[in-house]
Scaffold this active site. Structure first.
Site, PDB file in Angstrom:
ATOM      1  N   HIS A   1      41.684  42.319  41.790  1.00 11.40           N
ATOM      2  CA  HIS A   1      40.871  43.785  42.274  1.00 11.40           C
ATOM      3  C   HIS A   1      41.607  44.021  43.885  1.00 11.40           C
ATOM      4  O   HIS A   1      41.729  42.959  44.687  1.00 11.40           O
ATOM      5  CB  HIS A   1      39.450  43.765  42.133  1.00 11.40           C
ATOM      6  CG  HIS A   1      38.812  43.929  41.009  1.00 11.40           C
ATOM      7  ND1 HIS A   1      37.588  43.747  40.868  1.00 11.40           N
ATOM      8  CD2 HIS A   1      39.366  44.465  39.900  1.00 11.40           C
ATOM      9  CE1 HIS A   1      37.342  44.068  39.583  1.00 11.40           C
ATOM     10  NE2 HIS A   1      38.496  44.606  39.044  1.00 11.40           N
TER      11      HIS A   1
ATOM     12  N   HIS B   1      39.957  45.772  27.551  1.00 11.05           N
ATOM     13  CA  HIS B   1      39.405  46.120  28.884  1.00 11.05           C
ATOM     14  C   HIS B   1      37.857  45.603  28.797  1.00 11.05           C
ATOM     15  O   HIS B   1      37.581  45.114  29.923  1.00 11.05           O
ATOM     16  CB  HIS B   1      39.586  47.335  29.489  1.00 11.05           C
ATOM     17  CG  HIS B   1      39.541  47.696  30.874  1.00 11.05           C
ATOM     18  ND1 HIS B   1      40.772  47.242  31.462  1.00 11.05           N
ATOM     19  CD2 HIS B   1      38.879  48.025  31.959  1.00 11.05           C
ATOM     20  CE1 HIS B   1      40.314  47.295  32.874  1.00 11.05           C
ATOM     21  NE2 HIS B   1      39.342  47.814  33.175  1.00 11.05           N
TER      22      HIS B   1
ATOM     23  N   ARG C   1      38.109  42.084  29.576  1.00 10.69           N
ATOM     24  CA  ARG C   1      38.147  41.710  31.077  1.00 10.69           C
ATOM     25  C   ARG C   1      36.837  41.837  31.862  1.00 10.69           C
ATOM     26  O   ARG C   1      36.453  41.154  32.715  1.00 10.69           O
ATOM     27  CB  ARG C   1      39.155  42.591  31.629  1.00 10.69           C
ATOM     28  CG  ARG C   1      39.418  42.736  33.037  1.00 10.69           C
ATOM     29  CD  ARG C   1      40.566  43.623  33.349  1.00 10.69           C
ATOM     30  NE  ARG C   1      40.562  43.859  34.760  1.00 10.69           N
ATOM     31  CZ  ARG C   1      41.065  43.160  35.789  1.00 10.69           C
ATOM     32  NH1 ARG C   1      41.655  41.810  35.231  1.00 10.69           N
ATOM     33  NH2 ARG C   1      41.193  43.299  36.901  1.00 10.69           N
TER      34      ARG C   1
ATOM     35  N   LYS D   1      48.669  44.964  39.345  1.00 10.39           N
ATOM     36  CA  LYS D   1      48.902  46.061  40.104  1.00 10.39           C
ATOM     37  C   LYS D   1      49.521  45.834  41.582  1.00 10.39           C
ATOM     38  O   LYS D   1      49.117  44.885  42.085  1.00 10.39           O
ATOM     39  CB  LYS D   1      47.639  46.732  40.070  1.00 10.39           C
ATOM     40  CG  LYS D   1      47.174  47.418  38.622  1.00 10.39           C
ATOM     41  CD  LYS D   1      45.927  48.223  39.015  1.00 10.39           C
ATOM     42  CE  LYS D   1      45.436  48.907  37.559  1.00 10.39           C
ATOM     43  NZ  LYS D   1      44.220  49.868  37.754  1.00 10.39           N
TER      44      LYS D   1
ATOM     45  N   TYR E   1      29.734  45.363  38.178  1.00 11.78           N
ATOM     46  CA  TYR E   1      29.527  44.401  37.330  1.00 11.78           C
ATOM     47  C   TYR E   1      27.976  44.180  37.777  1.00 11.78           C
ATOM     48  O   TYR E   1      27.192  43.586  36.753  1.00 11.78           O
ATOM     49  CB  TYR E   1      30.259  43.317  37.264  1.00 11.78           C
ATOM     50  CG  TYR E   1      31.755  43.489  37.096  1.00 11.78           C
ATOM     51  CD1 TYR E   1      31.831  43.840  35.667  1.00 11.78           C
ATOM     52  CD2 TYR E   1      32.815  43.205  37.885  1.00 11.78           C
ATOM     53  CE1 TYR E   1      33.221  44.221  35.269  1.00 11.78           C
ATOM     54  CE2 TYR E   1      33.962  43.600  37.352  1.00 11.78           C
ATOM     55  CZ  TYR E   1      34.155  44.208  36.382  1.00 11.78           C
ATOM     56  OH  TYR E   1      35.464  44.261  35.760  1.00 11.78           O
TER      57      TYR E   1
ATOM     58  N   ARG F   1      44.668  41.820  32.511  1.00 15.79           N
ATOM     59  CA  ARG F   1      44.597  43.255  32.165  1.00 15.79           C
ATOM     60  C   ARG F   1      45.751  43.138  30.791  1.00 15.79           C
ATOM     61  O   ARG F   1      46.589  42.191  30.610  1.00 15.79           O
ATOM     62  CB  ARG F   1      45.514  44.152  33.198  1.00 15.79           C
ATOM     63  CG  ARG F   1      44.421  44.141  34.556  1.00 15.79           C
ATOM     64  CD  ARG F   1      45.203  45.067  35.498  1.00 15.79           C
ATOM     65  NE  ARG F   1      44.320  45.403  36.578  1.00 15.79           N
ATOM     66  CZ  ARG F   1      44.352  44.654  37.703  1.00 15.79           C
ATOM     67  NH1 ARG F   1      45.300  43.665  37.771  1.00 15.79           N
ATOM     68  NH2 ARG F   1      43.615  45.010  38.854  1.00 15.79           N
TER      69      ARG F   1
END
Length: 332
Positions: free
Chosen positions: A285, A259, A262, A187, A294, A162
Protein backbone atom coordinates in the site's frame (compact mmCIF):
# COMPACT_ATOMS: atom_id res chain seq x y z
CA UNK A 1 3.73 21.58 -38.90
CA UNK A 2 1.09 20.62 -36.42
CA UNK A 3 -0.27 23.22 -34.06
CA UNK A 4 1.17 22.06 -30.74
CA UNK A 5 -1.55 24.00 -28.91
CA UNK A 6 -4.40 22.24 -30.76
CA UNK A 7 -6.42 19.64 -28.91
CA UNK A 8 -5.68 16.66 -31.24
CA UNK A 9 -1.91 17.24 -31.02
CA UNK A 10 -2.08 17.83 -27.26
CA UNK A 11 -3.92 14.55 -26.75
CA UNK A 12 -1.40 12.63 -28.84
CA UNK A 13 1.49 14.23 -26.95
CA UNK A 14 -0.22 13.46 -23.63
CA UNK A 15 -0.24 9.74 -24.40
CA UNK A 16 3.09 9.38 -26.22
CA UNK A 17 5.24 11.92 -24.40
CA UNK A 18 3.66 12.27 -20.97
CA UNK A 19 2.27 8.83 -20.14
CA UNK A 20 4.51 6.50 -22.13
CA UNK A 21 7.88 8.30 -22.38
CA UNK A 22 8.02 10.42 -19.23
CA UNK A 23 5.89 8.62 -16.67
CA UNK A 24 6.22 5.08 -18.05
CA UNK A 25 2.62 4.45 -17.11
CA UNK A 26 1.49 0.84 -16.88
CA UNK A 27 -0.49 -0.74 -19.74
CA UNK A 28 -3.54 -0.81 -17.44
CA UNK A 29 -3.35 2.95 -16.88
CA UNK A 30 -2.86 3.69 -20.57
CA UNK A 31 -5.79 1.45 -21.52
CA UNK A 32 -8.04 3.10 -18.91
CA UNK A 33 -7.15 6.62 -20.08
CA UNK A 34 -7.53 5.58 -23.73
CA UNK A 35 -11.05 4.27 -23.10
CA UNK A 36 -11.99 7.46 -21.25
CA UNK A 37 -11.05 9.67 -24.20
CA UNK A 38 -12.66 7.35 -26.73
CA UNK A 39 -15.93 7.72 -24.81
CA UNK A 40 -15.44 11.48 -24.49
CA UNK A 41 -14.68 11.98 -28.20
CA UNK A 42 -17.65 9.87 -29.25
CA UNK A 43 -19.91 11.88 -26.94
CA UNK A 44 -18.50 15.17 -28.27
CA UNK A 45 -18.98 14.08 -31.89
CA UNK A 46 -22.69 13.41 -31.28
CA UNK A 47 -23.33 16.40 -29.04
CA UNK A 48 -21.31 19.03 -30.94
CA UNK A 49 -21.56 17.56 -34.46
CA UNK A 50 -17.79 17.92 -34.85
CA UNK A 51 -15.25 15.30 -35.83
CA UNK A 52 -12.84 14.47 -32.98
CA UNK A 53 -9.90 15.82 -34.99
CA UNK A 54 -11.67 19.19 -35.23
CA UNK A 55 -12.30 19.65 -31.51
CA UNK A 56 -10.64 22.46 -29.60
CA UNK A 57 -9.80 22.96 -25.95
CA UNK A 58 -12.62 25.53 -25.77
CA UNK A 59 -15.10 22.81 -26.76
CA UNK A 60 -14.12 20.73 -23.74
CA UNK A 61 -15.03 23.25 -21.09
CA UNK A 62 -16.21 22.45 -17.57
CA UNK A 63 -19.99 22.53 -18.31
CA UNK A 64 -19.53 20.23 -21.32
CA UNK A 65 -17.41 17.79 -19.32
CA UNK A 66 -20.05 17.86 -16.59
CA UNK A 67 -22.61 16.79 -19.20
CA UNK A 68 -20.30 13.98 -20.29
CA UNK A 69 -19.94 12.70 -16.72
CA UNK A 70 -23.72 12.84 -16.26
CA UNK A 71 -24.07 10.93 -19.54
CA UNK A 72 -21.86 8.15 -18.18
CA UNK A 73 -24.19 7.69 -15.24
CA UNK A 74 -27.56 8.18 -16.94
CA UNK A 75 -27.00 6.52 -20.32
CA UNK A 76 -24.21 4.03 -19.70
CA UNK A 77 -25.38 3.21 -16.15
CA UNK A 78 -21.90 3.77 -14.70
CA UNK A 79 -21.63 4.09 -10.94
CA UNK A 80 -19.92 6.87 -9.03
CA UNK A 81 -16.67 4.90 -8.90
CA UNK A 82 -16.46 4.57 -12.71
CA UNK A 83 -17.40 8.22 -13.13
CA UNK A 84 -14.63 9.29 -10.77
CA UNK A 85 -12.08 7.12 -12.59
CA UNK A 86 -12.97 8.80 -15.90
CA UNK A 87 -12.58 12.17 -14.20
CA UNK A 88 -9.09 11.21 -13.01
CA UNK A 89 -8.01 10.66 -16.64
CA UNK A 90 -9.53 13.97 -17.73
CA UNK A 91 -7.83 15.87 -14.93
CA UNK A 92 -4.49 14.28 -15.77
CA UNK A 93 -4.77 15.48 -19.38
CA UNK A 94 -5.76 19.00 -18.40
CA UNK A 95 -2.87 19.28 -15.93
CA UNK A 96 -0.59 18.47 -18.86
CA UNK A 97 -2.46 20.95 -21.07
CA UNK A 98 -1.92 23.68 -18.45
CA UNK A 99 1.83 23.42 -19.03
CA UNK A 100 1.59 23.43 -22.83
CA UNK A 101 -1.21 25.98 -23.28
CA UNK A 102 -1.05 28.57 -20.49
CA UNK A 103 -3.36 30.81 -22.50
CA UNK A 104 -6.20 28.45 -21.51
CA UNK A 105 -5.39 28.63 -17.78
CA UNK A 106 -8.81 29.89 -16.77
CA UNK A 107 -10.72 27.18 -18.64
CA UNK A 108 -8.35 24.48 -17.39
CA UNK A 109 -8.65 25.62 -13.77
CA UNK A 110 -12.43 25.33 -13.94
CA UNK A 111 -12.10 21.78 -15.27
CA UNK A 112 -9.62 20.77 -12.56
CA UNK A 113 -12.00 21.81 -9.78
CA UNK A 114 -14.84 19.54 -11.00
CA UNK A 115 -15.46 17.52 -7.82
CA UNK A 116 -15.55 13.77 -7.42
CA UNK A 117 -18.95 12.30 -6.73
CA UNK A 118 -19.31 10.72 -3.33
CA UNK A 119 -19.80 6.99 -3.42
CA UNK A 120 -20.85 4.32 -0.94
CA UNK A 121 -17.99 2.66 0.90
CA UNK A 122 -19.18 -0.84 1.80
CA UNK A 123 -17.21 -3.02 4.19
CA UNK A 124 -14.55 -5.09 2.45
CA UNK A 125 -15.34 -8.73 1.87
CA UNK A 126 -13.03 -11.44 3.18
CA UNK A 127 -13.03 -15.16 3.93
CA UNK A 128 -13.02 -16.78 7.35
CA UNK A 129 -10.67 -19.66 8.12
CA UNK A 130 -13.32 -22.39 7.45
CA UNK A 131 -14.10 -20.71 4.13
CA UNK A 132 -10.39 -20.56 3.24
CA UNK A 133 -10.00 -24.28 3.98
CA UNK A 134 -13.06 -25.15 1.88
CA UNK A 135 -11.83 -23.05 -1.06
CA UNK A 136 -8.34 -24.58 -1.00
CA UNK A 137 -9.84 -28.07 -0.88
CA UNK A 138 -12.03 -27.44 -3.95
CA UNK A 139 -9.47 -27.91 -6.80
CA UNK A 140 -8.91 -31.60 -7.68
CA UNK A 141 -5.29 -32.60 -7.01
CA UNK A 142 -5.30 -35.49 -9.50
CA UNK A 143 -5.15 -33.20 -12.56
CA UNK A 144 -2.54 -30.70 -13.76
CA UNK A 145 -5.08 -27.87 -13.82
CA UNK A 146 -6.29 -28.72 -10.34
CA UNK A 147 -2.75 -28.70 -8.91
CA UNK A 148 -2.01 -25.40 -10.65
CA UNK A 149 -5.19 -23.81 -9.35
CA UNK A 150 -4.65 -25.09 -5.80
CA UNK A 151 -1.12 -23.69 -5.78
CA UNK A 152 -2.29 -20.38 -7.21
CA UNK A 153 -5.09 -20.01 -4.64
CA UNK A 154 -2.79 -20.90 -1.75
CA UNK A 155 -0.13 -18.44 -2.91
CA UNK A 156 -2.70 -15.69 -3.43
CA UNK A 157 -4.24 -16.11 0.03
CA UNK A 158 -0.90 -16.36 1.81
CA UNK A 159 0.84 -13.46 0.04
CA UNK A 160 -2.02 -11.08 -0.72
CA UNK A 161 -0.63 -10.30 -4.17
CA UNK A 162 -2.75 -8.30 -6.58
CA UNK A 163 -4.25 -10.09 -9.57
CA UNK A 164 -1.78 -8.56 -12.07
CA UNK A 165 1.12 -9.34 -9.73
CA UNK A 166 0.34 -13.03 -9.26
CA UNK A 167 -0.27 -13.69 -12.96
CA UNK A 168 3.10 -12.12 -13.89
CA UNK A 169 5.26 -14.15 -11.46
CA UNK A 170 7.97 -16.26 -13.07
CA UNK A 171 9.92 -19.07 -11.46
CA UNK A 172 12.94 -16.81 -11.07
CA UNK A 173 10.83 -14.49 -8.88
CA UNK A 174 10.32 -17.18 -6.24
CA UNK A 175 13.00 -18.20 -3.75
CA UNK A 176 12.22 -21.48 -1.99
CA UNK A 177 15.46 -21.83 -0.01
CA UNK A 178 16.20 -20.34 3.40
CA UNK A 179 14.31 -17.05 3.72
CA UNK A 180 11.72 -18.17 1.17
CA UNK A 181 9.91 -15.31 -0.52
CA UNK A 182 8.27 -14.14 -3.72
CA UNK A 183 9.33 -10.95 -5.47
CA UNK A 184 6.97 -8.87 -7.57
CA UNK A 185 6.61 -5.45 -9.13
CA UNK A 186 3.51 -3.69 -7.84
CA UNK A 187 1.81 -0.36 -8.43
CA UNK A 188 4.11 2.50 -9.27
CA UNK A 189 6.70 -0.04 -10.47
CA UNK A 190 7.70 -0.63 -6.87
CA UNK A 191 9.35 -3.98 -6.17
CA UNK A 192 8.60 -5.80 -2.95
CA UNK A 193 9.34 -9.19 -1.43
CA UNK A 194 6.73 -11.18 0.47
CA UNK A 195 7.79 -14.07 2.75
CA UNK A 196 6.35 -17.54 2.29
CA UNK A 197 5.21 -19.98 4.97
CA UNK A 198 6.61 -23.50 5.15
CA UNK A 199 3.37 -25.03 3.90
CA UNK A 200 3.30 -22.70 0.88
CA UNK A 201 6.98 -23.43 0.18
CA UNK A 202 6.27 -27.18 0.19
CA UNK A 203 3.40 -26.83 -2.30
CA UNK A 204 5.35 -24.45 -4.55
CA UNK A 205 8.42 -26.71 -4.50
CA UNK A 206 6.33 -29.65 -5.72
CA UNK A 207 4.71 -27.45 -8.37
CA UNK A 208 8.02 -26.12 -9.74
CA UNK A 209 9.39 -29.66 -9.82
CA UNK A 210 6.37 -30.77 -11.86
CA UNK A 211 6.76 -27.84 -14.25
CA UNK A 212 10.48 -28.33 -14.70
CA UNK A 213 12.90 -25.73 -13.39
CA UNK A 214 13.12 -22.82 -15.83
CA UNK A 215 13.56 -19.37 -14.34
CA UNK A 216 11.90 -17.56 -17.25
CA UNK A 217 8.78 -19.75 -17.16
CA UNK A 218 5.51 -18.26 -15.89
CA UNK A 219 4.80 -19.79 -12.48
CA UNK A 220 1.06 -20.19 -13.09
CA UNK A 221 0.72 -20.61 -16.87
CA UNK A 222 -2.31 -21.22 -19.03
CA UNK A 223 -2.71 -24.58 -20.73
CA UNK A 224 -0.73 -23.14 -23.66
CA UNK A 225 2.11 -22.04 -21.43
CA UNK A 226 1.43 -18.32 -21.57
CA UNK A 227 0.38 -15.87 -18.90
CA UNK A 228 -3.10 -16.31 -17.43
CA UNK A 229 -5.50 -13.49 -18.18
CA UNK A 230 -7.25 -11.62 -15.40
CA UNK A 231 -10.60 -12.98 -16.61
CA UNK A 232 -9.29 -16.55 -16.40
CA UNK A 233 -8.25 -16.11 -12.77
CA UNK A 234 -11.57 -14.43 -11.94
CA UNK A 235 -13.35 -17.40 -13.48
CA UNK A 236 -11.39 -20.08 -11.66
CA UNK A 237 -11.82 -18.35 -8.29
CA UNK A 238 -15.59 -18.12 -8.78
CA UNK A 239 -15.73 -21.71 -10.02
CA UNK A 240 -14.00 -23.13 -6.96
CA UNK A 241 -16.02 -20.89 -4.64
CA UNK A 242 -19.18 -22.55 -5.99
CA UNK A 243 -17.66 -26.01 -5.47
CA UNK A 244 -16.57 -25.08 -1.94
CA UNK A 245 -20.13 -24.14 -1.00
CA UNK A 246 -20.91 -27.84 -0.60
CA UNK A 247 -18.59 -28.00 2.42
CA UNK A 248 -19.02 -24.40 3.62
CA UNK A 249 -22.51 -22.98 3.12
CA UNK A 250 -21.52 -19.44 4.17
CA UNK A 251 -19.65 -19.02 0.87
CA UNK A 252 -23.01 -18.87 -0.91
CA UNK A 253 -23.57 -15.44 0.62
CA UNK A 254 -20.23 -14.04 -0.51
CA UNK A 255 -18.93 -12.80 -3.85
CA UNK A 256 -15.47 -14.34 -3.97
CA UNK A 257 -12.92 -12.72 -6.28
CA UNK A 258 -9.11 -12.48 -6.46
CA UNK A 259 -9.28 -9.15 -4.62
CA UNK A 260 -11.32 -10.75 -1.84
CA UNK A 261 -8.42 -13.19 -1.40
CA UNK A 262 -6.12 -10.17 -0.97
CA UNK A 263 -8.48 -8.74 1.65
CA UNK A 264 -8.45 -12.14 3.34
CA UNK A 265 -4.67 -11.97 3.69
CA UNK A 266 -4.93 -8.57 5.36
CA UNK A 267 -7.62 -9.75 7.77
CA UNK A 268 -5.61 -12.85 8.70
CA UNK A 269 -2.63 -10.63 9.53
CA UNK A 270 -4.77 -8.13 11.43
CA UNK A 271 -6.47 -10.82 13.52
CA UNK A 272 -3.03 -12.26 14.31
CA UNK A 273 -2.09 -8.94 15.90
CA UNK A 274 0.20 -7.66 13.14
CA UNK A 275 0.62 -3.87 13.19
CA UNK A 276 -1.12 -1.88 10.45
CA UNK A 277 2.19 -0.44 9.24
CA UNK A 278 3.52 -3.93 8.54
CA UNK A 279 0.28 -4.91 6.80
CA UNK A 280 0.63 -1.87 4.52
CA UNK A 281 4.20 -2.92 3.68
CA UNK A 282 3.10 -6.53 3.14
CA UNK A 283 0.38 -5.55 0.68
CA UNK A 284 2.37 -2.79 -1.03
CA UNK A 285 0.00 0.00 0.00
CA UNK A 286 1.09 3.55 -0.70
CA UNK A 287 -0.16 4.73 2.71
CA UNK A 288 -0.79 3.03 6.02
CA UNK A 289 -4.18 4.77 6.08
CA UNK A 290 -5.33 2.40 3.34
CA UNK A 291 -5.38 -0.43 5.89
CA UNK A 292 -8.08 1.41 7.86
CA UNK A 293 -10.71 -0.42 5.79
CA UNK A 294 -9.69 -3.68 7.45
CA UNK A 295 -10.16 -2.26 10.92
CA UNK A 296 -13.64 -1.11 9.89
CA UNK A 297 -14.55 -4.60 8.65
CA UNK A 298 -13.04 -6.58 11.53
CA UNK A 299 -15.92 -7.33 13.89
CA UNK A 300 -13.74 -9.55 16.10
CA UNK A 301 -11.53 -6.63 17.11
CA UNK A 302 -14.60 -4.52 17.85
CA UNK A 303 -16.09 -7.30 19.99
CA UNK A 304 -12.84 -7.53 21.95
CA UNK A 305 -12.96 -3.79 22.54
CA UNK A 306 -16.60 -4.05 23.66
CA UNK A 307 -15.70 -6.78 26.18
CA UNK A 308 -13.30 -4.37 27.91
CA UNK A 309 -15.99 -1.74 28.46
CA UNK A 310 -18.11 -1.69 31.61
CA UNK A 311 -21.66 -2.29 30.41
CA UNK A 312 -24.28 0.38 31.00
CA UNK A 313 -27.10 -0.67 33.30
CA UNK A 314 -30.47 0.74 32.42
CA UNK A 315 -34.05 -0.38 32.35
CA UNK A 316 -36.25 -0.59 29.31
CA UNK A 317 -39.25 1.73 29.15
CA UNK A 318 -42.83 0.80 28.46
CA UNK A 319 -44.27 1.65 25.07
CA UNK A 320 -47.28 3.94 25.16
CA UNK A 321 -49.00 4.54 21.82
CA UNK A 322 -49.83 8.08 20.72
CA UNK A 323 -53.33 9.41 20.78
CA UNK A 324 -55.14 8.34 17.60
CA UNK A 325 -55.46 11.91 16.31
CA UNK A 326 -51.80 12.69 17.03
CA UNK A 327 -50.80 9.43 15.35
CA UNK A 328 -52.79 10.43 12.25
CA UNK A 329 -51.07 13.83 12.07
CA UNK A 330 -47.67 12.27 12.68
CA UNK A 331 -48.19 9.90 9.77
CA UNK A 332 -48.87 12.69 7.26
Amino acid sequence: MKDVTGFPTLLEMFFTRRLIAQRRASPHTIASYRDTFRLLLQFAEKRLAKAPSKLTIEDLNAPFLGEFLDHLESTRANGARSRNLRLVAIRSFFRYAALETPQHAGLIQRVLVIPNKRQPRPLVGFLTRPEIDALLAAPPRDTWLGRRDHTLLLTAIQTGLRLAEITSIRQQDVSLATGAHVRCEGKGRKERCTPLTKSTVAVLTAWVREQGADGARILFPSVRGGRLSGDAVQHLVRKYAVVAQKNCASLADKRVSPHVLRHTTAMELLQAGVDRTLIALWLGHESVETTQIYLDANLTIKEEALSKITPLHTKGGRYLPDDDLLAFLKGL
